[in-house]
Design a protein around this motif. Structure first.
Motif, PDB file in Angstrom:
ATOM      1  N   ARG A  15     -15.672 -34.972  34.072  1.00  0.00           N
ATOM      2  CA  ARG A  15     -15.045 -36.190  33.564  1.00  0.00           C
ATOM      3  C   ARG A  15     -15.854 -36.883  32.487  1.00  0.00           C
ATOM      4  NH1 ARG A  15     -13.160 -34.566  37.849  1.00  0.00           N
ATOM      5  NH2 ARG A  15     -11.031 -35.050  38.549  1.00  0.00           N
ATOM      6  N   GLY A  16     -16.948 -36.293  32.104  1.00  0.00           N
ATOM      7  CA  GLY A  16     -17.729 -36.840  31.004  1.00  0.00           C
ATOM      8  C   GLY A  16     -18.543 -38.054  31.350  1.00  0.00           C
ATOM      9  N   TYR A  17     -18.859 -38.247  32.650  1.00  0.00           N
ATOM     10  CA  TYR A  17     -19.663 -39.395  33.066  1.00  0.00           C
ATOM     11  C   TYR A  17     -21.144 -39.044  32.910  1.00  0.00           C
ATOM     12  CZ  TYR A  17     -15.257 -40.907  35.178  1.00  0.00           C
ATOM     13  OH  TYR A  17     -13.949 -41.274  35.399  1.00  0.00           O
ATOM     14  N   GLU A  18     -21.638 -39.199  31.705  1.00  0.00           N
ATOM     15  CA  GLU A  18     -22.995 -38.758  31.388  1.00  0.00           C
ATOM     16  C   GLU A  18     -24.041 -39.528  32.188  1.00  0.00           C
ATOM     17  OE1 GLU A  18     -25.856 -38.135  27.440  1.00  0.00           O
ATOM     18  OE2 GLU A  18     -23.861 -39.061  27.252  1.00  0.00           O
ATOM     19  N   ASP A  19     -23.881 -40.835  32.340  1.00  0.00           N
ATOM     20  CA  ASP A  19     -24.872 -41.633  33.071  1.00  0.00           C
ATOM     21  C   ASP A  19     -24.926 -41.214  34.538  1.00  0.00           C
ATOM     22  OD1 ASP A  19     -25.533 -43.014  30.801  1.00  0.00           O
ATOM     23  OD2 ASP A  19     -24.145 -44.675  31.198  1.00  0.00           O
ATOM     24  N   CYS A  20     -23.757 -40.981  35.141  1.00  0.00           N
ATOM     25  CA  CYS A  20     -23.742 -40.529  36.538  1.00  0.00           C
ATOM     26  C   CYS A  20     -24.390 -39.153  36.668  1.00  0.00           C
ATOM     27  CB  CYS A  20     -22.305 -40.487  37.056  1.00  0.00           C
ATOM     28  SG  CYS A  20     -21.520 -42.106  37.203  1.00  0.00           S
ATOM     29  N   ALA A  21     -24.094 -38.265  35.731  1.00  0.00           N
ATOM     30  CA  ALA A  21     -24.680 -36.930  35.776  1.00  0.00           C
ATOM     31  C   ALA A  21     -26.197 -36.994  35.626  1.00  0.00           C
ATOM     32  CB  ALA A  21     -24.073 -36.063  34.679  1.00  0.00           C
ATOM     33  N   ARG A  22     -26.683 -37.871  34.741  1.00  0.00           N
ATOM     34  CA  ARG A  22     -28.130 -37.995  34.551  1.00  0.00           C
ATOM     35  C   ARG A  22     -28.793 -38.505  35.832  1.00  0.00           C
ATOM     36  NH1 ARG A  22     -27.996 -40.870  30.510  1.00  0.00           N
ATOM     37  NH2 ARG A  22     -28.478 -39.349  28.879  1.00  0.00           N
ATOM     38  N   HIS A  23     -28.186 -39.486  36.466  1.00  0.00           N
ATOM     39  CA  HIS A  23     -28.748 -40.002  37.718  1.00  0.00           C
ATOM     40  C   HIS A  23     -28.824 -38.894  38.777  1.00  0.00           C
ATOM     41  CE1 HIS A  23     -29.505 -42.581  41.171  1.00  0.00           C
ATOM     42  NE2 HIS A  23     -28.499 -41.974  41.782  1.00  0.00           N
ATOM     43  N   LEU A  24     -27.767 -38.111  38.909  1.00  0.00           N
ATOM     44  CA  LEU A  24     -27.749 -37.038  39.907  1.00  0.00           C
ATOM     45  C   LEU A  24     -28.818 -35.992  39.614  1.00  0.00           C
ATOM     46  CD1 LEU A  24     -23.873 -36.663  40.145  1.00  0.00           C
ATOM     47  CD2 LEU A  24     -25.381 -37.485  41.978  1.00  0.00           C
ATOM     48  N   LEU A  25     -28.969 -35.667  38.345  1.00  0.00           N
ATOM     49  CA  LEU A  25     -29.991 -34.673  37.973  1.00  0.00           C
ATOM     50  C   LEU A  25     -31.392 -35.200  38.257  1.00  0.00           C
ATOM     51  CD1 LEU A  25     -28.358 -33.450  34.655  1.00  0.00           C
ATOM     52  CD2 LEU A  25     -28.793 -32.023  36.652  1.00  0.00           C
ATOM     53  N   LEU A  26     -31.620 -36.474  37.959  1.00  0.00           N
ATOM     54  CA  LEU A  26     -32.933 -37.055  38.223  1.00  0.00           C
ATOM     55  C   LEU A  26     -33.215 -37.165  39.721  1.00  0.00           C
ATOM     56  CD1 LEU A  26     -32.981 -39.853  35.500  1.00  0.00           C
ATOM     57  CD2 LEU A  26     -34.336 -37.747  35.535  1.00  0.00           C
ATOM     58  N   ARG A  27     -32.175 -37.186  40.510  1.00  0.00           N
ATOM     59  CA  ARG A  27     -32.355 -37.226  41.959  1.00  0.00           C
ATOM     60  C   ARG A  27     -32.398 -35.823  42.571  1.00  0.00           C
ATOM     61  NH1 ARG A  27     -33.939 -40.968  40.451  1.00  0.00           N
ATOM     62  NH2 ARG A  27     -33.493 -43.153  40.906  1.00  0.00           N
ATOM     63  N   GLY A  28     -32.385 -34.787  41.727  1.00  0.00           N
ATOM     64  CA  GLY A  28     -32.575 -33.433  42.230  1.00  0.00           C
ATOM     65  C   GLY A  28     -31.330 -32.600  42.392  1.00  0.00           C
ATOM     66  N   ALA A  29     -30.210 -33.000  41.807  1.00  0.00           N
ATOM     67  CA  ALA A  29     -29.002 -32.180  41.890  1.00  0.00           C
ATOM     68  C   ALA A  29     -29.255 -30.821  41.245  1.00  0.00           C
ATOM     69  CB  ALA A  29     -27.836 -32.881  41.192  1.00  0.00           C
ATOM     70  N   ALA A  30     -28.848 -29.750  41.933  1.00  0.00           N
ATOM     71  CA  ALA A  30     -29.042 -28.388  41.420  1.00  0.00           C
ATOM     72  C   ALA A  30     -28.127 -28.171  40.222  1.00  0.00           C
ATOM     73  CB  ALA A  30     -28.758 -27.370  42.512  1.00  0.00           C
ATOM     74  N   VAL A  31     -28.706 -27.944  39.064  1.00  0.00           N
ATOM     75  CA  VAL A  31     -27.944 -27.911  37.832  1.00  0.00           C
ATOM     76  C   VAL A  31     -27.048 -26.680  37.737  1.00  0.00           C
ATOM     77  CG1 VAL A  31     -29.706 -26.725  36.459  1.00  0.00           C
ATOM     78  CG2 VAL A  31     -28.138 -28.334  35.342  1.00  0.00           C
ATOM     79  N   ASP A  32     -27.432 -25.588  38.402  1.00  0.00           N
ATOM     80  CA  ASP A  32     -26.662 -24.343  38.320  1.00  0.00           C
ATOM     81  C   ASP A  32     -25.940 -24.003  39.620  1.00  0.00           C
ATOM     82  OD1 ASP A  32     -27.120 -23.668  35.655  1.00  0.00           O
ATOM     83  OD2 ASP A  32     -29.034 -22.694  36.123  1.00  0.00           O
ATOM     84  N   ALA A  33     -25.839 -24.930  40.546  1.00  0.00           N
ATOM     85  CA  ALA A  33     -25.200 -24.640  41.828  1.00  0.00           C
ATOM     86  C   ALA A  33     -23.715 -24.370  41.622  1.00  0.00           C
ATOM     87  CB  ALA A  33     -25.393 -25.809  42.786  1.00  0.00           C
ATOM     88  N   VAL A  34     -23.265 -23.206  42.093  1.00  0.00           N
ATOM     89  CA  VAL A  34     -21.855 -22.839  42.016  1.00  0.00           C
ATOM     90  C   VAL A  34     -21.194 -23.283  43.321  1.00  0.00           C
ATOM     91  CG1 VAL A  34     -20.193 -20.955  41.799  1.00  0.00           C
ATOM     92  CG2 VAL A  34     -22.329 -20.903  40.493  1.00  0.00           C
ATOM     93  N   VAL A  35     -20.471 -24.381  43.244  1.00  0.00           N
ATOM     94  CA  VAL A  35     -19.791 -24.955  44.410  1.00  0.00           C
ATOM     95  C   VAL A  35     -18.294 -24.967  44.127  1.00  0.00           C
ATOM     96  CG1 VAL A  35     -19.594 -26.942  45.939  1.00  0.00           C
ATOM     97  CG2 VAL A  35     -21.797 -26.406  44.878  1.00  0.00           C
ATOM     98  N   GLY A  36     -17.520 -24.421  45.037  1.00  0.00           N
ATOM     99  CA  GLY A  36     -16.079 -24.380  44.804  1.00  0.00           C
ATOM    100  C   GLY A  36     -15.690 -23.457  43.681  1.00  0.00           C
ATOM    101  N   GLY A  37     -16.552 -22.495  43.365  1.00  0.00           N
ATOM    102  CA  GLY A  37     -16.211 -21.485  42.362  1.00  0.00           C
ATOM    103  C   GLY A  37     -16.792 -21.696  40.994  1.00  0.00           C
ATOM    104  N   ARG A  38     -17.315 -22.914  40.719  1.00  0.00           N
ATOM    105  CA  ARG A  38     -17.839 -23.186  39.384  1.00  0.00           C
ATOM    106  C   ARG A  38     -19.148 -23.949  39.458  1.00  0.00           C
ATOM    107  NH1 ARG A  38     -13.027 -25.370  35.352  1.00  0.00           N
ATOM    108  NH2 ARG A  38     -11.946 -23.387  35.018  1.00  0.00           N
ATOM    109  N   ALA A  39     -19.910 -23.837  38.362  1.00  0.00           N
ATOM    110  CA  ALA A  39     -21.094 -24.660  38.167  1.00  0.00           C
ATOM    111  C   ALA A  39     -20.720 -25.848  37.277  1.00  0.00           C
ATOM    112  CB  ALA A  39     -22.205 -23.834  37.516  1.00  0.00           C
TER     113      ALA A  39
END
Length: 453
Positions: A121-145
């Protein structure tokens, strides 16, 4: 002064916050690098046990992500465990139950991740927060990364962010597609550029069908993408498992008249890059078969100019002429008589008389075909297929065609047929150069006169 506080300006606070995020990102990268080194380079280090996935079905969490509510996202996803939680939705769908012999409602579970939702959805700020909190950037969940979603949306800002955090530009989805394969819209060009700049393999094929990004761009008629991929070394001769080249894909996809021009430009670019004009793909169809079946005379002219065979049969034994005749009724507004004349000028033989039924409701196409014979075939194979109102509108033409059926043609026409047979595939190039009066040269090119004589 020891008890006084210093008032930071808003710009200073933003700079401090940005600096903190950069430090956190660097720490995260170093931790990932250490983990990778321990797993891959130190043979004595045991592999870390797989982390058990945690699932979340809370609608409030889902709504915060889908709405892009940064404050709520920050309050919910505070550490690596929550940043990597699997979001699950359950919907009821009708499914056939063989045991009960009827349709029943069956629950269908769908999985995704918080980072996937933000990237899609293009929520760059939310994505940055998740990445800084350790979200796996390449995790394939539900068929896609996440990178698949940002490329498909497309959202270049999120794609840039994910790549900056080390996302693999060649990560494969569950169906074996890389992010570059999902750049299917004109607006996705920037995403494609970012992926290639970060190491995406331009000739990588999908796992099962071996479709490359160039196949996808050609099938969608995306000229800018085609030029980008060719600039980065895309091979226009690569084939899918069904044997199709990007040129096959472009010619087959040019079905709608309003899209004809952009697919023509794509085909021109592929041919200029060395694409084979006669490459047979699925069911033995060549690009010329597809162009004729889609009622696309400009595409047919382009392919014939580059050496496509006008008489080659496909796997079912159909020639481009057969395909063009079958397309007459659907594409009568696209001047199908031009395609038929082109094929005849490049060595195609007249179709079997039984095929005249396919073009009898378009007088210009029927005239071209009848003038390709030295003797007009019997009319009983097609005359009953002409609607009465059409017969009345073109009575003079149809009456002349029926009158000449089975009768000898004029000597002038027989000479025309003999010259054209002698020239064969050279008709298109040789006839305009013959030392004949202009009216005779035009007569040799099967002009539409509205009568059979």
């Amino acid at each position: 002064m020891a008890h006084e506080s210093f008032a930071f300006s808003p710009s200073a606070l933003r700079s401090l916050r940005l600096q903190r995020e950069l430090l956190e990102r660097d720490d995260r990268r170093r931790a990932l690098a250490r983990g990778w080194t321990e797993r891959r380079l130190l043979p004595g280090t045991p592999p870390s046990p797989p982390r058990r996935r945690q699932f979340c079905r809370d609608p409030a969490v889902h709504n915060a992500l889908y709405a892009g509510d940064l404050r709520r996202v920050q309050s919910i996803f505070r550490d690596e465990a929550t940043a990597n939680v699997v979001l699950e939705t359950v919907s009821e769908e009708l499914a056939w139950s063989p045991e009960q012999g009827l349709w029943v409602l069956s629950p269908r579970r769908q999985h995704t991740s918080a980072l996937r939702i933000a990237a899609a959805r293009g929520y760059e700020d939310c994505a940055r927060h998740l990445l800084l909190r350790g979200a796996a950037v390449d995790a394939v969940v539900g068929g896609r990364a996440p990178l698949h979603d940002s490329a498909a949306a497309p959202h270049p800002n999120c794609a840039r962010l994910l790549l900056a955090f080390g996302a693999d530009p060649n990560v494969l989805s569950a169906d074996g597609s890389a992010p570059l394969h999902l750049c299917t819209a004109p607006q996705s060009l920037r995403c494609a550029e970012l992926l290639l700049a970060h190491g995406a393999q331009v000739n990588l094929g999908t796992r099962d069908r071996q479709v490359t990004a160039l196949h996808v761009a050609a099938r969608q008629g995306l000229l800018a993408h085609v030029e980008l991929y060719l600039h980065h070394g895309a091979d226009p001769s690569l084939r899918t498992h069904q044997g199709e080249t990007p040129l096959n894909a472009a010619a087959a996809a040019a079905e709608r008249p309003e899209d004809a021009e952009r697919f023509l430009r794509v085909a021109e670019r592929l041919l200029a890059a060395g694409a084979e004009p006669g490459a047979a793909g699925r069911k033995g169809h060549t690009p010329l078969h597809n162009a004729c079946a889609n009622g696309h005379p400009a595409m047919a002219r382009l392919l014939l100019r580059h050496g496509a065979d006008a008489a080659i049969p496909n796997g079912a034994g159909d020639t481009p002429m057969d395909c063009a005749l079958r397309a007459v009724r659907e594409y009568r507004q696209q001047r199908p008589e031009e395609t038929l004349t082109l094929l005849l000028d490049h060595g195609a033989l007249p179709a079997h008389p039984k095929m005249l039924r396919l073009c009898c409701q378009h007088p210009p196409a029927l005239e071209v075909m009848l003038n390709a014979y030295d003797r007009v075939p019997p009319a009983d194979g097609w005359v009953e297929a002409v609607p009465p109102e059409l017969w009345e509108e073109h009575q003079e033409f149809y009456a002349s065609a029926v009158r000449m059926a089975g009768r000898p043609r004029r000597l002038q026409h027989l000479a025309r047929v003999a010259i054209r047979r002698h020239l064969g595939a050279r008709c298109r190039a040789a006839v305009p150069r013959l030392a004949l009066p202009p009216p005779l040269r035009r007569y040799l090119q099967l002009p539409i006169e509205g009568l059979i004589s």
